[in-house]
Design an enzyme around this catalytic site. Structure first.
Site, PDB file in Angstrom:
ATOM      1  N   ARG A  89      30.206   5.762 -89.074  1.00 56.86           N
ATOM      2  CA  ARG A  89      29.703   5.321 -90.530  1.00 56.86           C
ATOM      3  C   ARG A  89      29.464   6.757 -91.078  1.00 56.86           C
ATOM      4  O   ARG A  89      29.639   6.827 -92.456  1.00 56.86           O
ATOM      5  CB  ARG A  89      28.337   4.703 -90.443  1.00 56.86           C
ATOM      6  CG  ARG A  89      27.952   4.066 -91.815  1.00 56.86           C
ATOM      7  CD  ARG A  89      27.123   3.154 -91.792  1.00 56.86           C
ATOM      8  NE  ARG A  89      25.704   3.482 -91.134  1.00 56.86           N
ATOM      9  CZ  ARG A  89      24.544   2.575 -91.076  1.00 56.86           C
ATOM     10  NH1 ARG A  89      24.588   1.493 -91.395  1.00 56.86           N
ATOM     11  NH2 ARG A  89      23.571   3.158 -90.699  1.00 56.86           N
ATOM     12  N   ARG A 111      20.229  -6.193 -83.373  1.00 51.92           N
ATOM     13  CA  ARG A 111      21.553  -6.469 -82.591  1.00 51.92           C
ATOM     14  C   ARG A 111      21.304  -7.613 -81.743  1.00 51.92           C
ATOM     15  O   ARG A 111      22.117  -7.903 -80.865  1.00 51.92           O
ATOM     16  CB  ARG A 111      22.209  -5.479 -81.725  1.00 51.92           C
ATOM     17  CG  ARG A 111      22.492  -4.185 -82.902  1.00 51.92           C
ATOM     18  CD  ARG A 111      23.555  -3.209 -81.759  1.00 51.92           C
ATOM     19  NE  ARG A 111      23.713  -2.028 -82.459  1.00 51.92           N
ATOM     20  CZ  ARG A 111      23.477  -0.839 -82.249  1.00 51.92           C
ATOM     21  NH1 ARG A 111      22.756  -0.486 -81.238  1.00 51.92           N
ATOM     22  NH2 ARG A 111      23.918   0.063 -83.018  1.00 51.92           N
ATOM     23  N   ASP A 307      17.503   0.854 -93.655  1.00 45.51           N
ATOM     24  CA  ASP A 307      18.962   0.996 -93.559  1.00 45.51           C
ATOM     25  C   ASP A 307      19.554  -0.003 -94.430  1.00 45.51           C
ATOM     26  O   ASP A 307      19.392  -1.306 -94.026  1.00 45.51           O
ATOM     27  CB  ASP A 307      19.314   0.606 -92.181  1.00 45.51           C
ATOM     28  CG  ASP A 307      20.317   1.571 -91.778  1.00 45.51           C
ATOM     29  OD1 ASP A 307      21.361   1.974 -92.541  1.00 45.51           O
ATOM     30  OD2 ASP A 307      20.328   2.101 -90.550  1.00 45.51           O
TER      31      ASP A 307
END
Ligand code: PLP
Ligand code: SF4
Length: 330
Positions: A89, A111, A307
Site C-alpha cells: 500500500r 482480519r 486507518d
C-alpha cells in the site's frame, strides 16, 4: 512445556471452556462456526473472572454475529494485493503474509473474517510468489512479515524467508508482527533467538493490550528477544472494556518500557464486521492519550492512529494545532 504441545492444548470449543467457566453454550456455537475460537493455555490461565479484560479479548461473544453492516475487508487490503501473499500500500513498505493462522484468535481482529478460516492460507508456492514480487519491487525498503502470525512457522522456514529477504539489496529493514510474545511466550526459545540474531536490522512489533498480559513468562520472552538484538515495539488496539481507561493505558505503557518494548501505535479500532462491540469513540481515545502527557516519558506514549477505509493509509489522530505555534514560526 514445549510450544507445539502447548499449541495443541489450546481451547478451541465452547465445551472445553465451559468445563472451567459457566457460559451459555447455545449462544456460542454459531459464533465459533463463523469465527474460530482458540485460546492458548497461557492466556487461559490469565482469565480471572467472566468478562475481565483477558476474557473479552479471547472468548467468543454473541455480539460478533450482530448484523453490524461493517465491511469484511475494512482496509481494502485486497485492492493493494499484487500477489496473494503481499499487501503493498505504501511505496517503500510491503507486508508479506507468511501464515494464515495465529496462536490464539482475538475477537476484535480486523482480519477476523479471514484468519484461521481457510480463506487466508499460505502455501509455500504463495510465499515463493511473494518473494519473487519483492525481488522485483526495488522501491520496497521495509518488509513486514505478518499473517496470521509469522512465529508459528518452524525455525527453519522462518530462517529461510529471512535469509531470502536480507539477500535482496534494496531491502533495508525487516519487521515481524507477532502476538506470540503475548499469547504463547514458550515459542520464544533460545534457538529461535539464535536465528533472529543472525539477521539485522530485524525489528519485532508485538501486541500487548492490557498490563495483566505482562507476566513473568512474557517478560522472559521479551528479554530473550531484546538480548538477541531485536528492537521491540508494541501495537495495541483501543478496545472497549479492555483498555479504554487512562489508568490502564498508562500502566500498560509503563510496564512495556520496563521490559524494553517501546509503545509504537495505539490503533483506533478498524470498522471490521463482527467487532462493533469493541468500538470506543475517538474522543475518548484522544482523552486517554492526552492524559498520558506529562505523566509518563514521551518514550512511553504511542501514536494514536486510525486507518480510513479508503485505503489511504494510517493517519494520526491529533488535536488541532495550538494557537501559540504561529509564534514559533520564524
Ligand atoms: C501499517 C502498515 C504498514 C507499516 O506502517 P508503519 O507506519 O511504517 O509501521 C505497511 N503496510 C501496510 C499495508 C500497513 O497497514
Ligand atoms: S494475533 Fe493478530 S492477526 Fe491473529 S487474531 Fe489476533 S489480532 Fe488478528
Amino acid at each position: 512445556m514445549n510450544w507445539k504441545s502447548e499449541l495443541a492444548d489450546c481451547i478451541t470449543t465452547p465445551e472445553q471452556f465451559a468445563v472451567h467457566f459457566p457460559i451459555d453454550l447455545s449462544l456460542l456455537h454459531g459464533v465459533v462456526r463463523r469465527y474460530p475460537m482458540q485460546i492458548t493455555p497461557h492466556t487461559f490461565k490469565l482469565i480471572e473472572s467472566a468478562n475481565d479484560p483477558i476474557w473479552r479479548q479471547v472468548v467468543p461473544d454473541p455480539r460478533e454475529l450482530l448484523d453490524d453492516n461493517l465491511p469484511e475487508d475494512s482496509l481494502n487490503e485486497r485492492g493493494y494485493s499484487p500477489v496473494p501473499a503481499v499487501v503493498h500500500r505504501y511505496t517503500d513498505r510491503a507486508l508479506l503474509l507468511v501464515s494464515g493462522k495465529c496462536a490464539g484468535y482475538c475477537r476484535f481482529c480486523t482480519r477476523k473474517n479471514r484468519v484461521g478460516t481457510g480463506q487466508l492460507c499460505f502455501g509455500w508456492n504463495q510465499i515463493e510468489q511473494g518473494l519473487v514480487y519483492l525481488r522485483e519491487a526495488t522501491q520496497v525498503r521495509d518488509v513486514i512479515l505478518t499473517g496470521g502470525d509469522p512465529l508459528l512457522l518452524d525455525d527453519e522456514h522462518l530462517a529461510s524467508i529471512l535469509s531470502r529477504l536480507f539477500a535482496l539489496p534494496h531491502i533495508e529493514i525487516v519487521r515481524i508482527g507477532s502476538r506470540i510474545p503475548v499469547v504463547l511466550p514458550s515459542r520464544i526459545t533460545a534457538s529461535l533467538c539464535t536465528i533472529l540474531a543472525r539477521f539485522q536490522p530485524l525489528y519485532l512489533n508485538t501486541h500487548f493490550n492490557h498490563p495483566r498480559e505482562v507476566t513473568p513468562s512474557n517478560v522472559a520472552a521479551c528479554g530473550l528477544l531484546a538480548n538477541s538484538g531485536v528492537p521491540l515495539s508494541n501495537q495495541a488496539v483501543l478496545l472497549r472494556g479492555v483498555n479504554d481507561d487512562s489508568e490502564v493505558m498508562r500502566q500498560l505503557c509503563r510496564e512495556l518500557l520496563k521490559i524494553r518494548v517501546r509503545p509504537y501505535y495505539l490503533h483506533h479500532l478498524d470498522h471490521a464486521k463482527g467487532t462493533g462491540h469493541f468500538h470506543v469513540p475517538v474522543e475518548k481515545g484522544m482523552k486517554i492519550i492526552n492524559s498520558m502527557r506529562g505523566q509518563i516519558s514521551g518514550l512511553g506514549i504511542p501514536h494514536y492512529v486510525y486507518d480510513p477505509p479508503d485505503g489511504s493509509g494510517k493517519k494520526p489522530v491529533l488535536d488541532s494545532p495550538p494557537k501559540t505555534i504561529d509564534g514559533l514560526r520564524s
